[in-house]
Design a protein around this motif. Structure first.
Motif, PDB file in Angstrom:
ATOM      1  N   MET A   1     -18.038 -55.979  13.467  1.00 50.70           N
ATOM      2  CA  MET A   1     -19.025 -56.059  14.360  1.00 50.70           C
ATOM      3  C   MET A   1     -20.667 -55.739  14.039  1.00 50.70           C
ATOM      4  SD  MET A   1     -17.940 -54.274  17.550  1.00 50.70           S
ATOM      5  CE  MET A   1     -16.298 -53.261  18.287  1.00 50.70           C
ATOM      6  N   LYS A   2     -20.293 -56.816  15.048  1.00 54.93           N
ATOM      7  CA  LYS A   2     -22.567 -57.020  15.640  1.00 54.93           C
ATOM      8  C   LYS A   2     -23.448 -55.593  15.553  1.00 54.93           C
ATOM      9  CE  LYS A   2     -24.156 -59.502  18.649  1.00 54.93           C
ATOM     10  NZ  LYS A   2     -24.290 -60.321  20.757  1.00 54.93           N
ATOM     11  N   THR A   3     -24.489 -56.035  14.903  1.00 64.82           N
ATOM     12  CA  THR A   3     -25.932 -55.473  14.643  1.00 64.82           C
ATOM     13  C   THR A   3     -26.311 -55.319  15.856  1.00 64.82           C
ATOM     14  OG1 THR A   3     -25.737 -55.794  12.359  1.00 64.82           O
ATOM     15  CG2 THR A   3     -27.561 -54.167  13.369  1.00 64.82           C
ATOM     16  N   LEU A   4     -26.587 -53.942  16.234  1.00 68.33           N
ATOM     17  CA  LEU A   4     -27.229 -53.712  17.828  1.00 68.33           C
ATOM     18  C   LEU A   4     -27.965 -53.312  17.928  1.00 68.33           C
ATOM     19  CD1 LEU A   4     -27.165 -54.008  21.120  1.00 68.33           C
ATOM     20  CD2 LEU A   4     -26.698 -51.387  20.956  1.00 68.33           C
ATOM     21  N   LEU A   5     -28.934 -52.768  17.079  1.00 68.48           N
ATOM     22  CA  LEU A   5     -30.200 -52.208  16.533  1.00 68.48           C
ATOM     23  C   LEU A   5     -30.121 -51.974  14.726  1.00 68.48           C
ATOM     24  CD1 LEU A   5     -32.298 -50.756  17.601  1.00 68.48           C
ATOM     25  CD2 LEU A   5     -31.523 -47.934  17.645  1.00 68.48           C
ATOM     26  N   GLU A   6     -31.750 -52.391  14.143  1.00 70.76           N
ATOM     27  CA  GLU A   6     -31.554 -52.437  12.865  1.00 70.76           C
ATOM     28  C   GLU A   6     -33.230 -51.618  12.178  1.00 70.76           C
ATOM     29  OE1 GLU A   6     -30.875 -55.849  11.095  1.00 70.76           O
ATOM     30  OE2 GLU A   6     -31.166 -55.258   9.490  1.00 70.76           O
ATOM     31  N   THR A   7     -33.673 -51.401  11.408  1.00 69.74           N
ATOM     32  CA  THR A   7     -35.338 -51.178  10.721  1.00 69.74           C
ATOM     33  C   THR A   7     -34.757 -51.269   9.754  1.00 69.74           C
ATOM     34  OG1 THR A   7     -34.755 -48.702   9.877  1.00 69.74           O
ATOM     35  CG2 THR A   7     -35.185 -48.753  12.157  1.00 69.74           C
ATOM     36  N   GLN A   8     -35.854 -52.033   9.832  1.00 67.83           N
ATOM     37  CA  GLN A   8     -36.714 -52.791   8.705  1.00 67.83           C
ATOM     38  C   GLN A   8     -37.412 -51.624   7.490  1.00 67.83           C
ATOM     39  OE1 GLN A   8     -36.335 -56.360   9.269  1.00 67.83           O
ATOM     40  NE2 GLN A   8     -34.765 -57.008   8.802  1.00 67.83           N
ATOM     41  N   ASN A   9     -37.683 -50.989   6.770  1.00 69.78           N
ATOM     42  CA  ASN A   9     -38.630 -50.235   6.230  1.00 69.78           C
ATOM     43  C   ASN A   9     -39.709 -49.558   7.169  1.00 69.78           C
ATOM     44  OD1 ASN A   9     -38.124 -51.271   3.489  1.00 69.78           O
ATOM     45  ND2 ASN A   9     -39.213 -53.124   3.478  1.00 69.78           N
ATOM     46  N   LEU A  10     -38.712 -49.462   7.861  1.00 72.06           N
ATOM     47  CA  LEU A  10     -39.523 -48.175   9.391  1.00 72.06           C
ATOM     48  C   LEU A  10     -40.225 -47.528   8.260  1.00 72.06           C
ATOM     49  CD1 LEU A  10     -40.118 -47.599  12.629  1.00 72.06           C
ATOM     50  CD2 LEU A  10     -38.001 -46.273  11.911  1.00 72.06           C
ATOM     51  N   CYS A  11     -42.200 -47.553   9.366  1.00 69.65           N
ATOM     52  CA  CYS A  11     -42.198 -46.081   8.382  1.00 69.65           C
ATOM     53  C   CYS A  11     -43.362 -45.509   9.622  1.00 69.65           C
ATOM     54  CB  CYS A  11     -43.265 -46.806   7.075  1.00 69.65           C
ATOM     55  SG  CYS A  11     -43.428 -47.202   6.043  1.00 69.65           S
ATOM     56  N   LYS A  12     -43.394 -44.247   9.521  1.00 66.97           N
ATOM     57  CA  LYS A  12     -44.712 -43.646  10.352  1.00 66.97           C
ATOM     58  C   LYS A  12     -45.300 -42.287  10.515  1.00 66.97           C
ATOM     59  CE  LYS A  12     -46.042 -42.525  15.430  1.00 66.97           C
ATOM     60  NZ  LYS A  12     -46.679 -44.108  15.726  1.00 66.97           N
ATOM     61  N   SER A  13     -46.409 -42.674  10.750  1.00 69.59           N
ATOM     62  CA  SER A  13     -47.809 -41.586   9.979  1.00 69.59           C
ATOM     63  C   SER A  13     -48.052 -41.210  11.366  1.00 69.59           C
ATOM     64  CB  SER A  13     -47.832 -42.589   8.868  1.00 69.59           C
ATOM     65  OG  SER A  13     -47.833 -42.658   7.985  1.00 69.59           O
ATOM     66  N   PHE A  14     -48.713 -39.856  11.513  1.00 69.16           N
ATOM     67  CA  PHE A  14     -49.230 -39.485  12.393  1.00 69.16           C
ATOM     68  C   PHE A  14     -50.910 -38.496  11.708  1.00 69.16           C
ATOM     69  CE2 PHE A  14     -45.305 -38.682  14.383  1.00 69.16           C
ATOM     70  CZ  PHE A  14     -45.366 -39.087  15.098  1.00 69.16           C
ATOM     71  N   GLU A  15     -51.850 -39.860  12.093  1.00 67.38           N
ATOM     72  CA  GLU A  15     -52.851 -39.799  10.992  1.00 67.38           C
ATOM     73  C   GLU A  15     -52.698 -39.960   9.430  1.00 67.38           C
ATOM     74  OE1 GLU A  15     -55.025 -35.846  12.771  1.00 67.38           O
ATOM     75  OE2 GLU A  15     -54.966 -37.158  14.350  1.00 67.38           O
ATOM     76  N   ASP A  16     -52.775 -38.948   8.565  1.00 66.74           N
ATOM     77  CA  ASP A  16     -52.445 -38.874   7.497  1.00 66.74           C
ATOM     78  C   ASP A  16     -51.409 -38.602   6.424  1.00 66.74           C
ATOM     79  OD1 ASP A  16     -53.763 -36.751   7.664  1.00 66.74           O
ATOM     80  OD2 ASP A  16     -54.853 -36.487   5.520  1.00 66.74           O
ATOM     81  N   ILE A  17     -50.369 -37.549   7.825  1.00 67.82           N
ATOM     82  CA  ILE A  17     -49.226 -37.753   7.411  1.00 67.82           C
ATOM     83  C   ILE A  17     -47.770 -38.274   7.353  1.00 67.82           C
ATOM     84  CG2 ILE A  17     -47.034 -35.328   8.177  1.00 67.82           C
ATOM     85  CD1 ILE A  17     -49.953 -34.009   9.280  1.00 67.82           C
ATOM     86  N   LYS A  18     -47.607 -38.975   6.982  1.00 67.60           N
ATOM     87  CA  LYS A  18     -46.901 -39.621   7.033  1.00 67.60           C
ATOM     88  C   LYS A  18     -45.130 -38.847   7.046  1.00 67.60           C
ATOM     89  CE  LYS A  18     -48.021 -42.714   3.334  1.00 67.60           C
ATOM     90  NZ  LYS A  18     -47.884 -43.250   1.832  1.00 67.60           N
ATOM     91  N   VAL A  19     -44.631 -39.267   8.077  1.00 63.66           N
ATOM     92  CA  VAL A  19     -43.455 -38.388   8.877  1.00 63.66           C
ATOM     93  C   VAL A  19     -42.099 -39.155   8.603  1.00 63.66           C
ATOM     94  CG1 VAL A  19     -42.193 -38.064  11.521  1.00 63.66           C
ATOM     95  CG2 VAL A  19     -44.495 -37.385  10.834  1.00 63.66           C
TER      96      VAL A  19
END
Ligand SMILES: Nc1ncnc2c1ncn2[C@@H]1O[C@H](COP(=O)(O)OP(=O)(O)OP(=O)(O)O)[C@@H](O)[C@H]1O
Length: 250
Positions: A1-19
């Motif tokens: 099956m074809k890839t529809l959505l992909e994350t590559q090394n996705l990081c999200k922080s809120f100020e200094d908090i790595k979520v």
């Protein structure tokens, strides 16, 4: 099956908090994914980053082969309106409009389909989800389950490539939950990719894959396959998932 959505090394922080910490996830067309994990593990943040409702701090999110983390707000709104559908714990329907008007509104806003196609699509969706008889009712005069069905119709009006749900059954009783999940399973069976966040193992058991977040990391995943199985197997699958979740520390 074809890839529809992909994350590559996705990081999200809120100020200094790595979520979210280096999330690498591939979603194939037609999958039904349930995102699970303990409270605060980053489930909603992941969903919002996958759907472009929030921007990553680093890493990429590829949707239909395009890096949506690079899009400006207007371009991202266009992608969300035309190619993505959203449902939340609360339906967020507009109070001064009927069920039908709420459903067709994003259709007219997107200008992706003709007026006839939008009206026809709305009727077809309302019929399928069992709310055609209340189409012209004020939204204050229908049940919570009917409101959530209307929210699903609204999310599907522009024939999106993917449907996202953040705790879509979180405010419903068990029978309304089953009805909403039956609809989501049907939508998925017809080919739509679905990604939901849920705390409910019975809801997650209907997905084809469960991914488990722990402390912002993709901790583990369980492939379940399609939900079109016998009633006996459904009960066994719910038990299997509950035991697996317990092992993850849920
Ligand atoms: N806009 C924000 N600003 C600051 N911190 C945030 C924001 N959004 C989320 N967080 C923090 O990120 C962490 C993860 O939140 P998130 O809502 O993604 O978790 P969750 O797994 O969905 O939790 P729950 O199951 O309780 O809904 C939490 O510590 C939360 O306080």
């Amino acid at each position: 099956m074809k890839t529809l959505l992909e994350t590559q090394n996705l990081c999200k922080s809120f100020e200094d908090i790595k979520v979210l910490k280096n999330i690498n996830l591939k979603v194939s067309e037609g999958e039904f994914i349930a995102i699970m994990g303990q409270s605060g593990s980053g489930k909603s943040t992941l969903l919002y980053n996958l759907s472009g409702m929030d921007k990553s701090s680093s890493g990429n999110v590829l949707f239909c082969g395009k890096d949506i983390s690079m899009l400006n707000d207007d371009m991202m709104s266009e992608v969300r309106l035309k190619q993505m559908g959203f449902i939340f714990q609360n339906s967020y329907l507009l109070k001064n409009l009927s069920i039908r008007d709420n459903i067709v509104l994003p259709g007219f806003k997107a200008r992706k389909l003709t007026r006839e196609q939008i009206n026809c699509n709305a009727n077809m969706l309302m019929e399928k989800t069992g709310i055609l008889s209340v189409a012209d009712h004020d939204i204050k005069k229908v049940s919570g389950g009917q409101l959530q069905r209307a929210a699903i119709c609204r999310a599907l009006i522009n024939q999106p490539d993917i449907l996202f749900g953040d705790e879509p059954t979180g405010a419903l009783n068990s029978s309304a939950t089953r009805e909403i999940m039956d609809i989501l399973n049907t939508v998925n069976r017809e080919g739509k990719t679905v990604i939901i966040v849920t705390h409910d193992a019975k809801v997650a058991a209907r997905a084809s894959r469960v991914i488990y977040l722990m402390d912002g990391k993709l901790h583990n995943e369980l492939k379940l396959g399609k939900w079109d199985i016998s009633e006996n197997k459904k009960i066994y699958r719910e038990k299997w998932l509950s035991e697996w979740l317990e092992k993850q520390g849920f």
